[in-house]
Scaffold this active site. Sequence first.
Site, PDB file in Angstrom:
ATOM      1  N   CYS A   1      -5.947  26.729  73.198  1.00 45.26           N
ATOM      2  CA  CYS A   1      -6.972  27.049  74.113  1.00 45.26           C
ATOM      3  C   CYS A   1      -8.533  26.530  73.459  1.00 45.26           C
ATOM      4  O   CYS A   1      -9.175  27.577  73.290  1.00 45.26           O
ATOM      5  CB  CYS A   1      -7.112  28.166  74.867  1.00 45.26           C
ATOM      6  SG  CYS A   1      -5.337  28.668  75.650  1.00 45.26           S
TER       7      CYS A   1
ATOM      8  N   TYR B   1     -11.999  17.359  60.785  1.00 48.54           N
ATOM      9  CA  TYR B   1     -12.857  16.262  60.041  1.00 48.54           C
ATOM     10  C   TYR B   1     -13.284  15.006  61.130  1.00 48.54           C
ATOM     11  O   TYR B   1     -13.330  13.933  60.628  1.00 48.54           O
ATOM     12  CB  TYR B   1     -12.169  15.822  58.895  1.00 48.54           C
ATOM     13  CG  TYR B   1     -11.758  16.745  57.883  1.00 48.54           C
ATOM     14  CD1 TYR B   1     -12.611  17.780  57.131  1.00 48.54           C
ATOM     15  CD2 TYR B   1     -10.412  17.051  57.810  1.00 48.54           C
ATOM     16  CE1 TYR B   1     -12.287  18.733  56.446  1.00 48.54           C
ATOM     17  CE2 TYR B   1      -9.708  17.807  56.839  1.00 48.54           C
ATOM     18  CZ  TYR B   1     -10.699  18.775  56.184  1.00 48.54           C
ATOM     19  OH  TYR B   1     -10.224  19.800  55.378  1.00 48.54           O
TER      20      TYR B   1
HETATM   21  N1  LLP Z   1      -8.721  18.109  42.283  1.00 47.15           N
HETATM   22  C1  LLP Z   1      -9.382  18.976  42.828  1.00 47.15           C
HETATM   23  C2  LLP Z   1     -10.274  19.538  41.967  1.00 47.15           C
HETATM   24  C3  LLP Z   1      -9.813  18.972  44.227  1.00 47.15           C
HETATM   25  O1  LLP Z   1     -10.508  19.791  44.727  1.00 47.15           O
HETATM   26  C4  LLP Z   1      -8.878  18.087  45.081  1.00 47.15           C
HETATM   27  C5  LLP Z   1      -8.831  18.243  46.611  1.00 47.15           C
HETATM   28  C6  LLP Z   1      -7.803  17.319  44.452  1.00 47.15           C
HETATM   29  C7  LLP Z   1      -7.780  17.313  43.099  1.00 47.15           C
HETATM   30  C8  LLP Z   1      -6.810  16.336  45.094  1.00 47.15           C
HETATM   31  O2  LLP Z   1      -7.557  15.458  45.899  1.00 47.15           O
HETATM   32  P1  LLP Z   1      -6.727  14.197  46.690  1.00 47.15           P
HETATM   33  O3  LLP Z   1      -6.225  13.458  45.824  1.00 47.15           O
HETATM   34  O4  LLP Z   1      -5.818  14.885  47.475  1.00 47.15           O
HETATM   35  O5  LLP Z   1      -7.897  13.580  47.415  1.00 47.15           O
HETATM   36  N2  LLP Z   1      -8.184  18.880  53.505  1.00 47.15           N
HETATM   37  C9  LLP Z   1      -9.002  17.854  53.178  1.00 47.15           C
HETATM   38  C10 LLP Z   1      -8.753  17.324  51.717  1.00 47.15           C
HETATM   39  C11 LLP Z   1      -9.506  18.369  50.851  1.00 47.15           C
HETATM   40  C12 LLP Z   1      -9.495  18.127  49.488  1.00 47.15           C
HETATM   41  C13 LLP Z   1      -9.888  19.181  48.536  1.00 47.15           C
HETATM   42  N3  LLP Z   1      -9.719  18.938  47.133  1.00 47.15           N
HETATM   43  C14 LLP Z   1      -8.530  16.557  54.076  1.00 47.15           C
HETATM   44  O6  LLP Z   1      -7.529  16.849  54.851  1.00 47.15           O
HETATM   45  O7  LLP Z   1      -8.931  15.479  54.195  1.00 47.15           O
END
Ligand code: LLP
Length: 426
Positions: A353, A327
């Site tokens: 790599c 990202y």
């Molecule tokens: N609920 C649902 C249905 C979700 O899809 C997500 C995150 C959450 C809750 C929790 O969201 P949060 O509070 O953590 O923002 N890998 C990415 C973030 C992907 C989020 C996916 N869904 C990153 O590293 O920024």
Amino acid sequence: MSHPTLAGAPFVATQHNALYLEGVKLADLAAQHGTPLFVYSKAAMLSALAAYQRGFAGRKARICYAMKANSSLGVLQVFAQAGCGFDIVSGGELERVIAAGGDPAQVIFSGVGKTRAEMRQALQAGIACFNVESDAELEVLSEVAHAMGLRAPVSIRVNPNVDAKTHPYISTGLKGNKFGVAHEQALQTYQRAAALPGLNVVGIDCHIGSQITEATPYLDAMDRVLDLVDAIEAAGIPIHHIDFGGGLGIDYNGDTPPAADALWAQLLAKLDARGYGQRQLMIEPGRSLVGNAGVCLTEVLYLKPGEQKNFCIVDAAMNDLPRPAMYEAFHQIVPLAPRIGDSVCYDVVGPICESGDWLGRDRQLVVQAGDVLAVLSTGAYCMAMASNYNTRGRAAEVLVDGTQAHVIRRRESTAEQMALESLVNA
Ligand code: LLP
């Protein structure tokens, strides 16, 4: 003596020119356990949770930690012991909740692609609710539950079509996303759900994205969801709980998201104004509970000056910290023991790599080979997204609690990586 804390890492402080997490000197952990090493602060997690709990004082609310952010058992245990529920997205995550001592009755199951086997597993465990994302999934869930002589508790994830103003890969509440049922179609989907024999409609939910740093998208989404609750209940289908998802951002680089309690003061005022203030509420925060509670320690292997760029090559890589590569995310990078001298501008990169294997670009650092750096705000979506690319064993993890440091995951060996594989016998 002052103990200045670092932005984006509230429980990291400098004492005697050394970085501490709570009462533990990070350099000691690096020396004892090696690098790369994730270190988490229990106090930081509980303090992040407390902000939500304050925000919901006097309300009926259940906080379901979105464990995809960090699903290590020792982290789940902290939230289970604090009375949290869990938001899961796979059968594997449900097994982790149970292994960590969490209560399946406080689990909600999100995600667009639940399999029949996962549905059966969750029904057997007696989870609180399935957050269903399509008409097709409703039919299958009803069939699976009916065959087991059960009714699956369901909530339908509606897509409110609001812009969360975040990175496109982590924005989920717009029409073009794969998530949820379109606002215009939601009433029809509820009517269908109410008529299916294996379902019991209990709630409504939405989640509009991640790393959201403003209150407005939440307020807009809430209006859209409450409009639907009005319409669904007018059609004779009671909605017992309203789930507003997760998504609240953290400070990575001077970001200024609202505090959880301040955000909820605004959202609860809207709920009250619309007559829903005493309804059972649910939320699914992930990043905001763990992101700023973690640091990743990494040793400088080589300094490589160049004509256009200087590289600081470290022993952590995109397999440990995938967010910059995926990202273009920013994480602060600070030496554990700051040196005096002229700083040099480096790209901090890993040994993998790929040119995409960078952890930070254009960072001013005073460093030498052998120094250990801390990559900040790495409690969420780092270890949980780590891989074995380049046959790199996944890092170890330590949970700090006051002056105590507990290893919650040891370093992965190559033998462990190869354990599932076999040669073809001629
Ligand atoms: N609920 C649902 C249905 C979700 O899809 C997500 C995150 C959450 C809750 C929790 O969201 P949060 O509070 O953590 O923002 N890998 C990415 C973030 C992907 C989020 C996916 N869904 C990153 O590293 O920024």
